[in-house]
Design a protein around this motif. Structure first.
Motif, PDB file in Angstrom:
ATOM      1  N   PRO A 101       0.820  -1.210   0.000  1.00 47.41           N
ATOM      2  CA  PRO A 101       0.000   0.000   0.000  1.00 47.41           C
ATOM      3  C   PRO A 101       0.849   1.253   0.000  1.00 47.41           C
ATOM      4  O   PRO A 101       1.987   1.250   0.438  1.00 47.41           O
ATOM      5  CB  PRO A 101      -0.801  -0.123   1.297  1.00 47.41           C
ATOM      6  CG  PRO A 101       0.069  -0.967   2.182  1.00 47.41           C
ATOM      7  CD  PRO A 101       0.775  -1.929   1.275  1.00 47.41           C
ATOM      8  N   MET A 102       0.288   2.346  -0.498  1.00 42.71           N
ATOM      9  CA  MET A 102       0.985   3.621  -0.479  1.00 42.71           C
ATOM     10  C   MET A 102       1.148   4.085   0.957  1.00 42.71           C
ATOM     11  O   MET A 102       0.334   3.769   1.828  1.00 42.71           O
ATOM     12  CB  MET A 102       0.193   4.642  -1.277  1.00 42.71           C
ATOM     13  CG  MET A 102       0.103   4.328  -2.768  1.00 42.71           C
ATOM     14  SD  MET A 102       1.722   4.330  -3.557  1.00 42.71           S
ATOM     15  CE  MET A 102       2.112   6.084  -3.471  1.00 42.71           C
ATOM     16  N   PRO A 103       2.199   4.860   1.253  1.00 39.93           N
ATOM     17  CA  PRO A 103       2.413   5.329   2.629  1.00 39.93           C
ATOM     18  C   PRO A 103       1.214   6.059   3.213  1.00 39.93           C
ATOM     19  O   PRO A 103       0.895   5.885   4.388  1.00 39.93           O
ATOM     20  CB  PRO A 103       3.621   6.256   2.476  1.00 39.93           C
ATOM     21  CG  PRO A 103       4.355   5.728   1.299  1.00 39.93           C
ATOM     22  CD  PRO A 103       3.292   5.228   0.363  1.00 39.93           C
ATOM     23  N   ARG A 104       0.551   6.882   2.400  1.00 39.58           N
ATOM     24  CA  ARG A 104      -0.617   7.616   2.898  1.00 39.58           C
ATOM     25  C   ARG A 104      -1.677   6.652   3.397  1.00 39.58           C
ATOM     26  O   ARG A 104      -2.234   6.836   4.487  1.00 39.58           O
ATOM     27  CB  ARG A 104      -1.174   8.510   1.795  1.00 39.58           C
ATOM     28  CG  ARG A 104      -2.501   9.167   2.155  1.00 39.58           C
ATOM     29  CD  ARG A 104      -2.940  10.151   1.085  1.00 39.58           C
ATOM     30  NE  ARG A 104      -4.261  10.705   1.350  1.00 39.58           N
ATOM     31  CZ  ARG A 104      -4.778  11.757   0.698  1.00 39.58           C
ATOM     32  NH1 ARG A 104      -4.059  12.345  -0.250  1.00 39.58           N
ATOM     33  NH2 ARG A 104      -5.963  12.209   1.001  1.00 39.58           N
ATOM     34  N   ASN A 105      -1.979   5.628   2.610  1.00 35.05           N
ATOM     35  CA  ASN A 105      -3.001   4.666   3.012  1.00 35.05           C
ATOM     36  C   ASN A 105      -2.573   3.886   4.252  1.00 35.05           C
ATOM     37  O   ASN A 105      -3.392   3.561   5.116  1.00 35.05           O
ATOM     38  CB  ASN A 105      -3.296   3.701   1.864  1.00 35.05           C
ATOM     39  CG  ASN A 105      -3.947   4.391   0.686  1.00 35.05           C
ATOM     40  OD1 ASN A 105      -4.601   5.422   0.850  1.00 35.05           O
ATOM     41  ND2 ASN A 105      -3.770   3.840  -0.506  1.00 35.05           N
ATOM     42  N   MET A 106      -1.272   3.582   4.342  1.00 33.06           N
ATOM     43  CA  MET A 106      -0.785   2.860   5.509  1.00 33.06           C
ATOM     44  C   MET A 106      -0.995   3.673   6.782  1.00 33.06           C
ATOM     45  O   MET A 106      -1.445   3.153   7.808  1.00 33.06           O
ATOM     46  CB  MET A 106       0.702   2.547   5.334  1.00 33.06           C
ATOM     47  CG  MET A 106       1.023   1.536   4.247  1.00 33.06           C
ATOM     48  SD  MET A 106       2.806   1.275   4.051  1.00 33.06           S
ATOM     49  CE  MET A 106       3.239   0.586   5.640  1.00 33.06           C
ATOM     50  N   VAL A 107      -0.664   4.972   6.712  1.00 37.02           N
ATOM     51  CA  VAL A 107      -0.806   5.834   7.881  1.00 37.02           C
ATOM     52  C   VAL A 107      -2.272   5.961   8.286  1.00 37.02           C
ATOM     53  O   VAL A 107      -2.636   5.785   9.460  1.00 37.02           O
ATOM     54  CB  VAL A 107      -0.207   7.231   7.598  1.00 37.02           C
ATOM     55  CG1 VAL A 107      -0.550   8.197   8.727  1.00 37.02           C
ATOM     56  CG2 VAL A 107       1.301   7.143   7.414  1.00 37.02           C
ATOM     57  N   LEU A 108      -3.128   6.267   7.322  1.00 38.40           N
ATOM     58  CA  LEU A 108      -4.542   6.494   7.632  1.00 38.40           C
ATOM     59  C   LEU A 108      -5.220   5.213   8.099  1.00 38.40           C
ATOM     60  O   LEU A 108      -6.082   5.253   8.987  1.00 38.40           O
ATOM     61  CB  LEU A 108      -5.254   7.070   6.408  1.00 38.40           C
ATOM     62  CG  LEU A 108      -4.747   8.444   5.940  1.00 38.40           C
ATOM     63  CD1 LEU A 108      -5.542   8.928   4.723  1.00 38.40           C
ATOM     64  CD2 LEU A 108      -4.851   9.465   7.070  1.00 38.40           C
ATOM     65  N   THR A 109      -4.844   4.081   7.501  1.00 39.78           N
ATOM     66  CA  THR A 109      -5.434   2.810   7.929  1.00 39.78           C
ATOM     67  C   THR A 109      -5.041   2.494   9.371  1.00 39.78           C
ATOM     68  O   THR A 109      -5.861   2.017  10.160  1.00 39.78           O
ATOM     69  CB  THR A 109      -4.968   1.668   7.001  1.00 39.78           C
ATOM     70  OG1 THR A 109      -5.399   1.942   5.662  1.00 39.78           O
ATOM     71  CG2 THR A 109      -5.550   0.332   7.449  1.00 39.78           C
ATOM     72  N   ALA A 110      -3.777   2.776   9.717  1.00 45.63           N
ATOM     73  CA  ALA A 110      -3.327   2.520  11.080  1.00 45.63           C
ATOM     74  C   ALA A 110      -4.085   3.379  12.083  1.00 45.63           C
ATOM     75  O   ALA A 110      -4.538   2.889  13.130  1.00 45.63           O
ATOM     76  CB  ALA A 110      -1.822   2.787  11.183  1.00 45.63           C
ATOM     77  N   TYR A 111      -4.246   4.678  11.772  1.00 44.27           N
ATOM     78  CA  TYR A 111      -5.002   5.557  12.667  1.00 44.27           C
ATOM     79  C   TYR A 111      -6.465   5.120  12.757  1.00 44.27           C
ATOM     80  O   TYR A 111      -7.060   5.105  13.835  1.00 44.27           O
ATOM     81  CB  TYR A 111      -4.930   7.002  12.176  1.00 44.27           C
ATOM     82  CG  TYR A 111      -3.699   7.752  12.635  1.00 44.27           C
ATOM     83  CD1 TYR A 111      -3.458   7.956  13.984  1.00 44.27           C
ATOM     84  CD2 TYR A 111      -2.785   8.259  11.719  1.00 44.27           C
ATOM     85  CE1 TYR A 111      -2.339   8.645  14.415  1.00 44.27           C
ATOM     86  CE2 TYR A 111      -1.654   8.947  12.137  1.00 44.27           C
ATOM     87  CZ  TYR A 111      -1.438   9.138  13.493  1.00 44.27           C
ATOM     88  OH  TYR A 111      -0.331   9.808  13.913  1.00 44.27           O
ATOM     89  N   SER A 114      -9.199  11.104  10.701  1.00 47.07           N
ATOM     90  CA  SER A 114      -9.713  12.303  10.032  1.00 47.07           C
ATOM     91  C   SER A 114      -8.755  13.480  10.197  1.00 47.07           C
ATOM     92  O   SER A 114      -8.523  14.255   9.254  1.00 47.07           O
ATOM     93  CB  SER A 114     -11.087  12.660  10.606  1.00 47.07           C
ATOM     94  OG  SER A 114     -11.583  13.853  10.031  1.00 47.07           O
ATOM     95  N   ILE A 115      -8.183  13.609  11.399  1.00 49.60           N
ATOM     96  CA  ILE A 115      -7.207  14.684  11.641  1.00 49.60           C
ATOM     97  C   ILE A 115      -5.950  14.454  10.803  1.00 49.60           C
ATOM     98  O   ILE A 115      -5.422  15.375  10.173  1.00 49.60           O
ATOM     99  CB  ILE A 115      -6.863  14.757  13.137  1.00 49.60           C
ATOM    100  CG1 ILE A 115      -8.084  15.174  13.954  1.00 49.60           C
ATOM    101  CG2 ILE A 115      -5.707  15.738  13.376  1.00 49.60           C
ATOM    102  CD1 ILE A 115      -7.887  15.084  15.453  1.00 49.60           C
ATOM    103  N   ALA A 116      -5.467  13.215  10.788  1.00 52.16           N
ATOM    104  CA  ALA A 116      -4.253  12.891  10.030  1.00 52.16           C
ATOM    105  C   ALA A 116      -4.462  13.141   8.532  1.00 52.16           C
ATOM    106  O   ALA A 116      -3.535  13.587   7.838  1.00 52.16           O
ATOM    107  CB  ALA A 116      -3.854  11.442  10.269  1.00 52.16           C
ATOM    108  N   GLU A 117      -5.647  12.883   8.050  1.00 50.85           N
ATOM    109  CA  GLU A 117      -5.907  13.064   6.609  1.00 50.85           C
ATOM    110  C   GLU A 117      -5.780  14.523   6.201  1.00 50.85           C
ATOM    111  O   GLU A 117      -5.401  14.835   5.068  1.00 50.85           O
ATOM    112  CB  GLU A 117      -7.296  12.538   6.261  1.00 50.85           C
ATOM    113  CG  GLU A 117      -7.555  12.480   4.764  1.00 50.85           C
ATOM    114  CD  GLU A 117      -8.757  11.643   4.413  1.00 50.85           C
ATOM    115  OE1 GLU A 117      -8.851  11.199   3.257  1.00 50.85           O
ATOM    116  OE2 GLU A 117      -9.614  11.426   5.299  1.00 50.85           O
TER     117      GLU A 117
END
Length: 293
Positions: A238-248, A257-260
């Protein structure tokens, strides 16, 4: 778009002055609040526990219980105030000097003058020649500045020794364990587990970095040590963005939502520029935070 000033940006004289002025004002303001935590820790445990039965105070139970872990190492008020005020001219100043020095260094790699961040990135380049050139440039520049880094490290070590001695810490790591809110036994167990796993994990990891190699020696050069692992066929991940948002999102949709917003509102300051603090802040010497800050 908001502009954020951090310690590493202080290579610029104007930003350095701004950062220093703000730090001094924050310290001066927080001195007037120092008494609150000190006084709260003097209250008897039974009295605090009884008071927290009221919903109004019980709401702050996690913060109060966390604060009271510092109680055995709390000093007399005037000493705490002295430690607090001198932090700006003590360990905080040395950490700031380290940040400024690291941000201002330039590394000559293949005829190019690079800051530390792009030089460190080259250590993981797929081309062995680039990794070797970056490693040599890092070693040469760090060697030229070793007296500064040695002075910073030795001063911070002595500053910590004085603080630990006054507060009554028995082991050099105890203040760090307290700041991390973790017991020494837990850390020792983790260290022991990692060390026992060296043969079956680290050796396999580095073997992956040199597939097909017939070398029997366990020694591995820095150019090979930092090389990227071979890509997994058919699995780009997965792309880094998706990895971060999925983890949160896994533990807090609100946090996701804040991280996005950091992506959508372009709050991520990614590009490298002169004077910018390196992302590899783990290289900075660490000092335990003041107990009452």
């Amino acid at each position: 778009m908001p502009v954020w000033f951090i310690a590493g940006d202080s290579v610029d004289p104007a930003i350095s002055k701004f950062y220093g002025d703000v730090s001094e004002r924050l310290t001066n303001a927080s001195v007037h609040l120092l008494f609150f935590g000190l006084e709260l820790n003097r209250v008897d445990d039974a009295v605090i526990e009884g008071a927290m039965q009221a919903p109004e105070l019980g709401h702050y139970r996690p913060w109060i219980e966390d604060l009271r872990k510092d109680k055995p190492y709390q000093l007399e008020d005037r000493v705490e105030q002295l430690f607090h005020e001198k932090s700006q001219s003590g360990y905080a100043a040395w950490n700031r000097l380290f940040d400024q020095t690291i941000s201002g260094l330039r590394f000559k790699v293949s005829g190019r003058e690079l800051a530390i961040e792009p030089t460190l990135n080259l250590l993981q380049d797929r081309a062995p020649g680039k990794r070797k050139a970056a490693a040599q440039a890092l070693a040469k520049t760090f060697k030229a500045n070793e007296r500064t880094f040695a002075l910073i490290t030795n001063t911070l070590a002595k500053d910590k020794e004085i603080s630990d001695r006054w507060r009554g810490f028995e082991d050099v790591a105890d203040s760090r364990h307290l700041a991390n809110r973790v017991e020494r036994e837990v850390v020792d167990a983790l260290v022991g587990s990692v060390r026992s796993a060296y043969p079956r994990l680290s050796h396999r990891y580095y073997a992956l970095k040199r597939p097909g190699s017939k070398r029997k020696s366990s020694r591995i050069g820095i150019a090979m040590r930092h090389c990227p692992l071979p890509p997994l066929a058919g699995s780009p991940g997965p792309m880094p963005r998706n990895m971060v948002l999925t983890a949160y999102r896994g533990f807090s949709p609100e946090m996701a939502s804040i991280a996005e917003r950091f992506f959508t509102d372009r709050w991520i300051d990614a590009p490298v520029r002169p004077g910018k603090a390196p992302a590899h802040s783990r290289t900075r010497p660490r000092h335990r935070r003041t107990l009452t800050c």
